[in-house]
Design a protein around this motif. Sequence first.
Motif, PDB file in Angstrom:
ATOM      1  N   GLN A 165       0.954  -1.165   0.276  1.00  0.00           N
ATOM      2  CA  GLN A 165       0.063   0.044  -0.053  1.00  0.00           C
ATOM      3  C   GLN A 165       0.863   1.165   0.105  1.00  0.00           C
ATOM      4  N   GLU A 166       1.738   1.118   0.887  1.00  0.00           N
ATOM      5  CA  GLU A 166       2.850   2.132   0.843  1.00  0.00           C
ATOM      6  C   GLU A 166       3.543   2.423  -0.524  1.00  0.00           C
ATOM      7  N   ARG A 226       2.324   1.878  -3.406  1.00  0.00           N
ATOM      8  CA  ARG A 226       1.458   2.538  -4.327  1.00  0.00           C
ATOM      9  C   ARG A 226       1.175   3.760  -4.212  1.00  0.00           C
ATOM     10  N   THR A 227       1.095   4.251  -2.809  1.00  0.00           N
ATOM     11  CA  THR A 227       0.959   5.689  -2.516  1.00  0.00           C
ATOM     12  C   THR A 227       2.086   6.389  -2.899  1.00  0.00           C
ATOM     13  N   LEU A 228       3.335   5.752  -2.873  1.00  0.00           N
ATOM     14  CA  LEU A 228       4.661   6.579  -3.168  1.00  0.00           C
ATOM     15  C   LEU A 228       4.512   6.893  -4.539  1.00  0.00           C
ATOM     16  N   ARG A 252       2.016   6.681  -6.657  1.00  0.00           N
ATOM     17  CA  ARG A 252       0.916   7.788  -7.139  1.00  0.00           C
ATOM     18  C   ARG A 252       1.077   9.050  -6.827  1.00  0.00           C
ATOM     19  N   ARG A 253       1.841   9.371  -5.547  1.00  0.00           N
ATOM     20  CA  ARG A 253       2.490  10.564  -5.551  1.00  0.00           C
ATOM     21  C   ARG A 253       3.592  11.158  -6.183  1.00  0.00           C
ATOM     22  N   GLU A 302       1.755  12.494  -9.399  1.00  0.00           N
ATOM     23  CA  GLU A 302       0.789  13.596  -9.005  1.00  0.00           C
ATOM     24  C   GLU A 302       1.539  14.818  -8.971  1.00  0.00           C
ATOM     25  N   TYR A 334       1.445   3.219 -12.065  1.00  0.00           N
ATOM     26  CA  TYR A 334       0.512   4.548 -11.797  1.00  0.00           C
ATOM     27  C   TYR A 334       1.016   5.474 -13.144  1.00  0.00           C
ATOM     28  N   SER A 350      -4.091   3.127 -12.332  1.00  0.00           N
ATOM     29  CA  SER A 350      -2.993   2.078 -12.152  1.00  0.00           C
ATOM     30  C   SER A 350      -3.266   1.020 -12.617  1.00  0.00           C
TER      31      SER A 350
END
Lengths: 642, 330
Positions: free
Chosen positions: A83-84, A86-88, A90-91, A94, A122, A131
């Motif tokens: 999860q971490e 994926r967040t990285l 995505r960010r 972004e 992503y 994604s």
Amino acid sequence: MLLAKTIAARLILVTVLCTALVFALVLGVVDYRSQAIVEAEAAQSARHLAQASVYRVEAVLGAVTKTTEGLARTLESGEIGDQELRTLLRRSVESNPEIFGAAAAFEPAELGGPERRYAPYYFRSGDKISSMQLDETENYPLHDWYQIPRELGRAQWSEPYYDEGGSKTLMASLSVPFYSGSGEQRRIRGIVTADIALDWLTKTVDAIKVLDTGYAFLLSRNGTVITHPDAARMLNETIFSVAEARDDPAMRELGRRMIRGESGFAPYLTFKEVKSRLYYAPIPSTGWTLAIVFPEAELFADVRTLTLTVTAMGIAGLLLLAGITLRIARSLTRPLGELAAATAAISEGRFDVRLPSGNAQDEVGALSRAFRAMTIALREHIRRLVETTSAKERIEGELRVAHDIQMSILPKMLPLLPQRAEFDLHAAMVTAKEVGGDFYDFFEIDDNHLCLVIADVAGKGVPAALFMAVTKTLLKANAKAGRSAAEILGKVNDEIARDNEQSMFVTVFCGILNLKSGELVYTNAGHNPPVLMRRGAAPEWLPGKPQLVVGAMPAIGYCSSSIVLERGDRLMLYTDGVTEAVDLDGTFYGEQRLLQDVAHTSGSVRDDVAALITAVESFAAGTEPADDITVMLVEFRGPGLE
Amino acid sequence: MTRLFALLMLIGMVMLQATARAEQPPAAPLKKATLALLWLPQAQFAGYYVALDKGIYRRHGIDLTILPGGPGRSPANALRDGQADFALMWLGTALQRRAAGLPIVNVAQIVQRSSLVLVARKAAGIETVADLAGRKVGLWGDDLAVAPRAFLDRHGVTVQPVPQSETVNLFLRGGVDVASAMWYNEYHTILNAGVDADELTVFRLGSDELNIPEDGLYTLKTILARDPALVDGFVRATLEGWQEAIANPEPALDIVLARMREAKLPADRVHQKWMLSRLAEVIRPSGDDAVTGELSRSDLDALVAELQRTALLRAPIGYDDFVRPIDAAR
């Protein structure tokens, strides 16, 4: 060449050719130097232009590199949950507008087996971030973006590619490997990759406009054309395939320099074969090459214009120079031409020909004036010559008459006293001038006595002729019967010497031949001794004492000598014109030669006289006759047989 | 005069057309067929595209569809799944698929010799085969690795194999010292990425003992049994297409490049020209004019033996069972 035959043409030819040569040389140097200056300036500005563009590109790529490297380091820093992660990812997408998509692809071994794959991705999809799992669509370990950084162990930019998927643009990916452990334990865990759309790069490169049609293009590390004004070239060809198609090793070498990351300024033929200069510089982080094309025609347009203008001016100047030279040459040579024509006319005797004015103060003017003076002098001279000639002709005419008169006073040869058989006689005289100073005479004093005279007046020409006439007349007047030769000459001497203001004199041989007895009583007054030719004997000089010439001084007492001639004996009288004749070498005919020549004569007196004169004349052939030649030959035949 | 000539020409043409029409079997409908290629359009397949675009297949009564290959697409599978009636396969692949139970028959062997080479950088110190020992060598998967492995084996050289992708970029970046390459394709790609020929050491993998013929045409036994005339027509048309492509390379390249652009592939004429002329060399190794399409019995036997030796093939496969002689088509 007909033209070059005149001075004017030669002058123009030489002047214009030399000037043109110097001009062309100067123009060539100026053109060459100007091109070099323009080229140096172009290289300079190209460098600035390229550098500025490279900085802009590097700024963007640098930001992407920083983000991606950061992501990789974060993944290395410790165990990060899915999860971490994926967040990285995505960010990262972004917060970095340059990044189109980002993925983390894991090494199969790290996942627990060679067939295991895991690669979340992503990416931008419209305004959203979407994604997907790359491991579902591709076998990523076998892709360049994964394999190359993995094998090399360092971050790599991929070759640009056209993304047929989401973005439909030119893309490139930065891949950074990430590891676990360190030293011996260091193991690769996977690759972090960031895709960037290259449309901004394309725009940046497209925005580089040089001159009118100059442009820029990008090459990848393989030499592939990434952006190019000709879209058909993009991603299709490498600079090396263009070089191969053109069979252009220089272009291939240029391409090799470019992909090696060098920079420089080089001659370049564009894909459309426009002669150009190319400035190339590397984009360091990707290894790509930015190339800026300067079409030569535009680069050197100003130099060309300048060269053309100067050339036009030069040609105009040359024409002007030719015109002026022609004018000067004409003004110089026109009087010369006229003088030449005038000279031709004068040589034909037309002195009334018009001469060039010759007002100019230069050499040609001086020549004209000198020529005019010469013509006037020549005319005067010829006038005088005509006068002199006519006077001379008159005198010559008179002299001819005088000659005739002089000849006429000499006794005629034929018929020579035909009734007298006691002797035979012939005489001849060849005068050196129209009138001469020699004379001969023979006449009967009485029935039994024949007077023989030969004389030579000192001097020549008319005075001598007149003196000769006087002497002859006096001699004949004084030759009276009973007088001896000495008495006759004494009388004549007295008469001449009396009024001889001119101090002229005459040599005389006078002999009186008794036709019955053959006795010859004679007196030689300074004359050449006659030759006595006894019949059957060698010729000898007539003996006799030399005496003074007639007319030198008065009251000279002459004395006579005498010999007796036998039948057939001959006596030759002559003047010094015979013995003093000279040949071309300056040798005198001389008395010895005379004796020899007469020894061989045995014809009639007429023939022998002619033979001697011929002998003397042939001896002196080619020389100017210096003196009169007079010969008289008398043969005693004795009293008649009757 | 001119008019008379034109009239004669016209009459001649009409007559020719009439005879041409007369030759064609009346009202024979074209048979539909599909050919699966090994890869995306490129000059490697010039003969098939030329035969299609020039109407040679139609002339032989076939309405052919060409199914391009590509990553993850197998011609053998297309044949198996009924997507294609004919497939282009390397001989090694075909033998292995046949051994694995796919009932395929070789109906023509187009490429007679192997174009596989190993390319190394001299700068990496590789001049001889012995220099390959311990090096990272890029190798393609499956049967494409058969020849390189046999080659290395024959010379007793052990290397560090690295799976090779579709590009040679790994080699160009220095990730491997040696790369697999097709003489007609990747080798030229390396040259046109700025590496000079004299900077490379090239090992040709084909040898007298083991010549590995490559592109061959295959069909299923069932199709051959059902319609041998279709197979014959297809083979004849294909050989004719190759004949034409080799004889007139420029128009053939036009056709190939058009296909490539259609498929949005980089269409580099220089590269395709290289490919076509190299292909011509291995299609007609003797330099004769004729494209024989014949599979040599010895080549097959040698390859079968090699595959058995390397345990890629368990049971031997006989020539007569595997090959439909080319004379059958003639």
